[in-house]
Motif scaffolding. Structure first.
Motif, mmCIF file in Angstrom:
data_model
loop_
_atom_site.group_PDB
_atom_site.id
_atom_site.type_symbol
_atom_site.label_atom_id
_atom_site.label_comp_id
_atom_site.label_asym_id
_atom_site.label_seq_id
_atom_site.Cartn_x
_atom_site.Cartn_y
_atom_site.Cartn_z
ATOM 1 N N SER A 165 4.523 -4.480 -10.626
ATOM 2 C CA SER A 165 3.326 -5.314 -10.591
ATOM 3 C C SER A 165 2.180 -4.550 -9.951
ATOM 4 O O SER A 165 2.183 -3.318 -9.914
ATOM 5 C CB SER A 165 3.626 -6.575 -9.773
ATOM 6 N N TRP A 166 1.215 -5.317 -9.431
ATOM 7 C CA TRP A 166 0.096 -4.688 -8.720
ATOM 8 C C TRP A 166 0.573 -3.897 -7.508
ATOM 9 O O TRP A 166 -0.160 -3.056 -6.987
ATOM 10 C CB TRP A 166 -0.929 -5.739 -8.304
ATOM 11 N N TYR A 167 1.807 -4.125 -7.084
ATOM 12 C CA TYR A 167 2.328 -3.376 -5.938
ATOM 13 C C TYR A 167 2.653 -1.926 -6.270
ATOM 14 O O TYR A 167 3.077 -1.165 -5.392
ATOM 15 C CB TYR A 167 3.544 -4.089 -5.353
ATOM 16 N N ASN A 168 2.444 -1.518 -7.524
ATOM 17 C CA ASN A 168 2.503 -0.087 -7.830
ATOM 18 C C ASN A 168 1.593 0.696 -6.900
ATOM 19 O O ASN A 168 1.921 1.814 -6.481
ATOM 20 C CB ASN A 168 2.069 0.158 -9.280
ATOM 21 N N ARG A 169 0.444 0.093 -6.594
ATOM 22 C CA ARG A 169 -0.534 0.798 -5.759
ATOM 23 C C ARG A 169 -0.123 0.838 -4.297
ATOM 24 O O ARG A 169 -0.669 1.626 -3.512
ATOM 25 C CB ARG A 169 -1.915 0.175 -5.921
ATOM 26 N N ALA A 170 0.841 0.037 -3.915
ATOM 27 C CA ALA A 170 1.299 0.049 -2.526
ATOM 28 C C ALA A 170 2.319 1.147 -2.266
ATOM 29 O O ALA A 170 2.428 1.630 -1.135
ATOM 30 C CB ALA A 170 1.902 -1.309 -2.166
ATOM 31 N N VAL A 171 3.070 1.545 -3.297
ATOM 32 C CA VAL A 171 4.157 2.500 -3.074
ATOM 33 C C VAL A 171 4.155 3.630 -4.104
ATOM 34 O O VAL A 171 3.949 4.803 -3.762
ATOM 35 C CB VAL A 171 5.531 1.786 -3.074
ATOM 36 N N VAL A 172 4.395 3.307 -5.372
ATOM 37 C CA VAL A 172 4.592 4.343 -6.393
ATOM 38 C C VAL A 172 3.367 5.246 -6.530
ATOM 39 O O VAL A 172 3.496 6.479 -6.589
ATOM 40 C CB VAL A 172 4.933 3.696 -7.759
ATOM 41 N N GLU A 173 2.187 4.643 -6.594
ATOM 42 C CA GLU A 173 0.981 5.452 -6.818
ATOM 43 C C GLU A 173 0.659 6.392 -5.667
ATOM 44 O O GLU A 173 0.438 7.593 -5.894
ATOM 45 C CB GLU A 173 -0.199 4.546 -7.144
ATOM 46 N N PRO A 174 0.631 5.940 -4.413
ATOM 47 C CA PRO A 174 0.336 6.891 -3.343
ATOM 48 C C PRO A 174 1.405 7.961 -3.152
ATOM 49 O O PRO A 174 1.093 9.113 -2.858
ATOM 50 C CB PRO A 174 0.202 6.002 -2.093
ATOM 51 N N VAL A 175 2.672 7.590 -3.345
ATOM 52 C CA VAL A 175 3.752 8.566 -3.184
ATOM 53 C C VAL A 175 3.634 9.683 -4.214
ATOM 54 O O VAL A 175 3.853 10.863 -3.908
ATOM 55 C CB VAL A 175 5.130 7.877 -3.300
ATOM 56 N N ASN A 176 3.259 9.321 -5.450
ATOM 57 C CA ASN A 176 3.208 10.305 -6.535
ATOM 58 C C ASN A 176 1.810 10.860 -6.791
ATOM 59 O O ASN A 176 1.607 11.616 -7.741
ATOM 60 C CB ASN A 176 3.748 9.665 -7.823
ATOM 61 N N GLY A 177 0.850 10.508 -5.954
ATOM 62 C CA GLY A 177 -0.497 11.039 -6.101
ATOM 63 C C GLY A 177 -1.261 10.461 -7.275
ATOM 64 O O GLY A 177 -2.171 11.106 -7.807
ATOM 65 N N PHE A 178 -0.924 9.225 -7.685
ATOM 66 C CA PHE A 178 -1.593 8.593 -8.823
ATOM 67 C C PHE A 178 -2.847 7.815 -8.412
ATOM 68 O O PHE A 178 -3.548 7.276 -9.264
ATOM 69 C CB PHE A 178 -0.637 7.640 -9.550
ATOM 70 N N CYS A 179 -3.095 7.724 -7.116
ATOM 71 C CA CYS A 179 -4.323 7.083 -6.637
ATOM 72 C C CYS A 179 -4.814 7.856 -5.424
ATOM 73 O O CYS A 179 -4.066 8.632 -4.813
ATOM 74 C CB CYS A 179 -4.086 5.609 -6.283
ATOM 75 N N THR A 180 -6.059 7.651 -5.077
ATOM 76 C CA THR A 180 -6.619 8.312 -3.900
ATOM 77 C C THR A 180 -6.275 7.515 -2.652
ATOM 78 O O THR A 180 -5.894 6.343 -2.719
ATOM 79 C CB THR A 180 -8.142 8.436 -4.012
ATOM 80 N N GLU A 181 -6.444 8.139 -1.502
ATOM 81 C CA GLU A 181 -6.204 7.453 -0.233
ATOM 82 C C GLU A 181 -7.158 6.271 -0.076
ATOM 83 O O GLU A 181 -6.772 5.209 0.415
ATOM 84 C CB GLU A 181 -6.384 8.430 0.935
ATOM 85 N N GLU A 182 -8.386 6.436 -0.552
ATOM 86 C CA GLU A 182 -9.368 5.353 -0.471
ATOM 87 C C GLU A 182 -8.962 4.179 -1.362
ATOM 88 O O GLU A 182 -9.084 3.015 -0.961
ATOM 89 C CB GLU A 182 -10.752 5.868 -0.875
ATOM 90 N N GLU A 183 -8.490 4.482 -2.561
ATOM 91 C CA GLU A 183 -8.040 3.415 -3.468
ATOM 92 C C GLU A 183 -6.860 2.660 -2.861
ATOM 93 O O GLU A 183 -6.766 1.424 -2.976
ATOM 94 C CB GLU A 183 -7.650 4.013 -4.827
ATOM 95 N N TYR A 184 -5.978 3.382 -2.215
ATOM 96 C CA TYR A 184 -4.832 2.755 -1.552
ATOM 97 C C TYR A 184 -5.303 1.823 -0.433
ATOM 98 O O TYR A 184 -4.844 0.680 -0.318
ATOM 99 C CB TYR A 184 -3.901 3.828 -1.004
ATOM 100 N N LYS A 185 -6.228 2.305 0.375
ATOM 101 C CA LYS A 185 -6.719 1.497 1.495
ATOM 102 C C LYS A 185 -7.422 0.238 1.008
ATOM 103 O O LYS A 185 -7.257 -0.846 1.588
ATOM 104 C CB LYS A 185 -7.666 2.332 2.367
ATOM 105 N N ILE A 186 -8.202 0.350 -0.060
ATOM 106 C CA ILE A 186 -8.898 -0.817 -0.618
ATOM 107 C C ILE A 186 -7.880 -1.843 -1.106
ATOM 108 O O ILE A 186 -8.014 -3.050 -0.868
ATOM 109 C CB ILE A 186 -9.838 -0.388 -1.759
ATOM 110 N N PHE A 187 -6.843 -1.361 -1.784
ATOM 111 C CA PHE A 187 -5.801 -2.273 -2.264
ATOM 112 C C PHE A 187 -5.161 -3.018 -1.108
ATOM 113 O O PHE A 187 -4.983 -4.244 -1.161
ATOM 114 C CB PHE A 187 -4.725 -1.492 -3.026
ATOM 115 N N MET A 188 -4.797 -2.306 -0.059
ATOM 116 C CA MET A 188 -4.116 -2.930 1.062
ATOM 117 C C MET A 188 -5.008 -3.947 1.770
ATOM 118 O O MET A 188 -4.519 -4.934 2.340
ATOM 119 C CB MET A 188 -3.620 -1.865 2.040
ATOM 120 N N LYS A 189 -6.315 -3.728 1.729
ATOM 121 C CA LYS A 189 -7.236 -4.694 2.318
ATOM 122 C C LYS A 189 -7.392 -5.943 1.454
ATOM 123 O O LYS A 189 -7.634 -7.038 1.960
ATOM 124 C CB LYS A 189 -8.610 -4.038 2.525
ATOM 125 N N GLN A 190 -7.250 -5.770 0.146
ATOM 126 C CA GLN A 190 -7.533 -6.865 -0.777
ATOM 127 C C GLN A 190 -6.316 -7.685 -1.178
ATOM 128 O O GLN A 190 -6.457 -8.853 -1.567
ATOM 129 C CB GLN A 190 -8.181 -6.307 -2.052
#
Length: 267
Positions: A135-160
């Protein structure tokens, strides 16, 4: 009163009756070395699964009659058994009022949109159950671990994300979050089975190939996800998934527990 006499082999009369069924004989003969205890466990699993699938039909009937909207999302490490659990949940219910969503990687156009947008587009209509295989939780784990999103994108997701789920719930959608947890040893075992099975080899992805090497990184981000998003309004249910049959039963039981459907609904 039910007959519970013990046979010489240590089995009750009821156990013997189960093993003499078509399912019981297949369970005994389908795998060597033959193991009666294992076969009996499997027959008991099938019986319990059928009971729960009847309740899932009842839940779905209730949801259709009351225009309920339900989301069940599944997260977990690669090879944790999400797909298998979803198949057991959906194989007996009405497919016209249910969808399984397993989105591919976003298109170039979707990358320019609000992150949650492509998931919102898959949300249920009245009387519908939608199951997200990731689900949208790809951005919480899979994407940051594999470099599929930026650190800023990860932080925005966690805030939202908590606010996003609060809006989901306030809109009247029922949300169930399940995380299927396996050990590192079990994941490697399942990867080996997939690689050696011509009918399953397609399941192995480049992300899967790196999962063992990145195990500790996944653990770090998983813990961050739980700390931030395991809220009172939208909690996670962690399912111990090393044993597939029990994990499937636990998933269905949790869904039935989480949705306050009318257990007297006629089906």
């Amino acid at each position: 009163m039910e007959n519970t006499d013990i046979t010489p082999s240590g089995l009750t009369e009821k156990d013997v009756e189960k093993l003499n069924s078509k399912e019981g004989l297949l369970a005994i003969l389908s795998r060597e070395p033959y193991n009666v205890d294992r076969a009996l466990r499997y027959v008991n699993y099938l019986e319990r699964l059928e009971e729960l699938q009847v309740e899932l039909i009842r839940l779905q009937t209730w949801a259709i009659e009351h225009n309920e909207r339900i989301i069940v999302l599944f997260e977990g490490r690669d090879a944790a058994g999400k797909g298998g659990a979803i198949r057991r949940i959906t194989e007996r219910i009405n497919p016209r009022h249910m969808r399984i969503v397993a989105l591919p990687k976003p298109t170039e156009e979707q990358k320019t949109q609000w992150y949650f947008q492509r998931y919102v587009e898959q949300f249920p209509k009245a009387g519908e159950l939608v199951l997200f295989d990731r689900s949208w939780y790809n951005r919480a784990v899979v994407e940051p671990v594999n470099g599929f999103c930026t650190e800023e994108e990860y932080k925005i997701f966690m805030k939202q994300v908590n606010g996003f789920e609060k809006m989901i719930l306030q809109s009247g959608i029922r949300l169930v979050k399940i995380y299927m947890s396996i050990s590192k040893k079990e994941q490697q075992k399942r990867f080996d089975e997939i690689k050696n099975d011509p009918l399953k080899q397609w399941k192995m992805t480049p992300v899967d190939e790196k999962a063992q090497d990145l195990w500790d990184d996944y653990t770090v981000y998983k813990k961050k996800m739980f700390k931030k998003t395991n809220t009172k309004q939208s909690p996670w249910k962690i399912i111990r998934a090393n044993k597939k049959p029990q994990a499937r039963i636990d998933c269905i039981e949790h869904i039935l527990y989480s949705i306050p459907y009318d257990k007297e609904t006629k089906i």
